[in-house]
Design an enzyme around this catalytic site. Structure first.
Site, PDB file in Angstrom:
ATOM      1  N   SER A 161       0.843  -1.193   0.000  1.00  0.00           N
ATOM      2  CA  SER A 161       0.000   0.000   0.000  1.00  0.00           C
ATOM      3  C   SER A 161       0.874   1.236   0.000  1.00  0.00           C
ATOM      4  CB  SER A 161      -0.901   0.011   1.238  1.00  0.00           C
ATOM      5  OG  SER A 161      -1.547   1.262   1.382  1.00  0.00           O
ATOM      6  N   TYR A 172      -1.757   0.114  10.275  1.00  0.00           N
ATOM      7  CA  TYR A 172      -1.896  -0.493   8.955  1.00  0.00           C
ATOM      8  C   TYR A 172      -0.679  -0.188   8.084  1.00  0.00           C
ATOM      9  CZ  TYR A 172      -3.750  -1.322   4.237  1.00  0.00           C
ATOM     10  OH  TYR A 172      -3.924  -1.748   2.945  1.00  0.00           O
TER      11      TYR A 172
END
Length: 308
Positions: free
Chosen positions: A147, A183
């Protein structure tokens, strides 16, 4: 799906985690369309079998197989690796697509913070457990869906000389918990250990690359928005990438001859891109590798320390 040419994958065995999500469904369908033997992994077997049937119907490929595992559970990961190895002597493509976002700090059944457990340790453990199958299948590819959150996370600690390092003292966000920080930190760990794995596998014929799929309209994006803002965020959904668009780079890295010999790289929108400079610190990568090996119970075997 538009993108790279339909490179034949006939005779290639591909394992895809997170297959039940929007991008995962596109990835397994595209691999099946190219003639690959596809092993798709969902959290629940009922969902995996339903997806298998849908992919077979859409592509005409009957060599699609369903497996199930809760990738937050290390015992389940070991069972998945063992079951795959019993059925397949070779693995040519491993796409670690599974990911998750959580608003609250929660622990896995193994007592590990869930962002770290699902977004990093699951791929680390599964890949190490399947290295013998990957090496046997060489040329083979490991594709890690990361990501762009690795660029935004505050997982870096600035030292006296303004050199940034990942905070190995708080990998599980025990001192301070911010959902997107946790995250992003886990995805950063994925990328950095991927660089370390690529070094370990140099000369084996197995490549390791990571990617940012773009800002895709998936469950993770929806979950990352605070509940109070979700009605407003829903207005932005038409401007996000579709799962098919988000899957393009993963499929490219899994199938394209153009990247057959590329390893230890990070891609976005089909092109290589540099990650934050601290992510290339090999000393920190190695410390992170060892910490991950301890957390997954692989420290004593370090199976990725393989010679060609």
């Amino acid at each position: 799906m538009t993108g790279p040419s339909l490179d034949s994958m006939a005779g290639r065995v591909c394992l895809v985690t997170g297959a039940g999500g929007g991008m995962g469904q596109v990835i397994v369908t595209e691999l099946a369309r190219r003639g690959a033997t596809v092993v798709l992994v969902c959290r629940r077997m009922q969902a995996a079998r339903l997806l298998r049937d849908q992919v077979t119907a859409a592509t005409g490929n009957t060599d699609v197989h369903a497996m199930a595992a809760d990738l937050s559970d290390q015992r389940a990961i070991r069972e998945l690796a063992a079951a795959f190895s019993e059925r397949h002597a070779h693995l040519h493509v491993l796409i670690n697509n599974a990911g998750a976002h959580f608003h609250d700090r929660r622990l896995s059944v193994d007592g590990i913070e869930l962002h770290l457990a699902v977004n990093h340790l699951s791929w680390f453990m599964l890949t190490n457990l399947l290295l013998d199958r990957l090496i046997a299948g060489a040329p083979a590819r490991v594709v890690n869906v990361a990501s762009d959150a690795i660029s935004d996370t505050r997982a870096y600690r600035i030292g006296p000389r303004r050199m940034a390092t990942i905070d190995l003292d708080d990998l599980q966000s025990e001192r301070a918990y911010r959902p997107m920080h946790a995250y992003g930190s886990a995805k950063l760990a994925m990328v950095m250990c991927g660089y370390a794995l690529a070094r370990r596998l140099s000369g084996t014929g197995v490549t390791v690359n990571a990617l940012h799929p773009g800002i895709v309209a998936t469950g993770i994006i929806a979950d990352s928005v605070p509940r109070a803002l979700r009605p407003i965020a829903a207005l932005a959904r038409p401007f996000l990438l579709t799962p098919a668009q988000g899957a393009r780079t993963a499929v490219h890295l899994a199938t394209s001859p153009e990247v057959a010999h590329v390893s230890g790289a990070f891609f976005a929108d089909l092109r290589p891109r540099r990650t934050p400079e601290p992510s290339y610190d090999t000393a920190v990568q190695e410390r992170l590798w060892q910490a991950s090996a301890v957390l997954t119970g692989l420290a004593d075997q370090d199976r990725a320390d393989t010679t060609p």
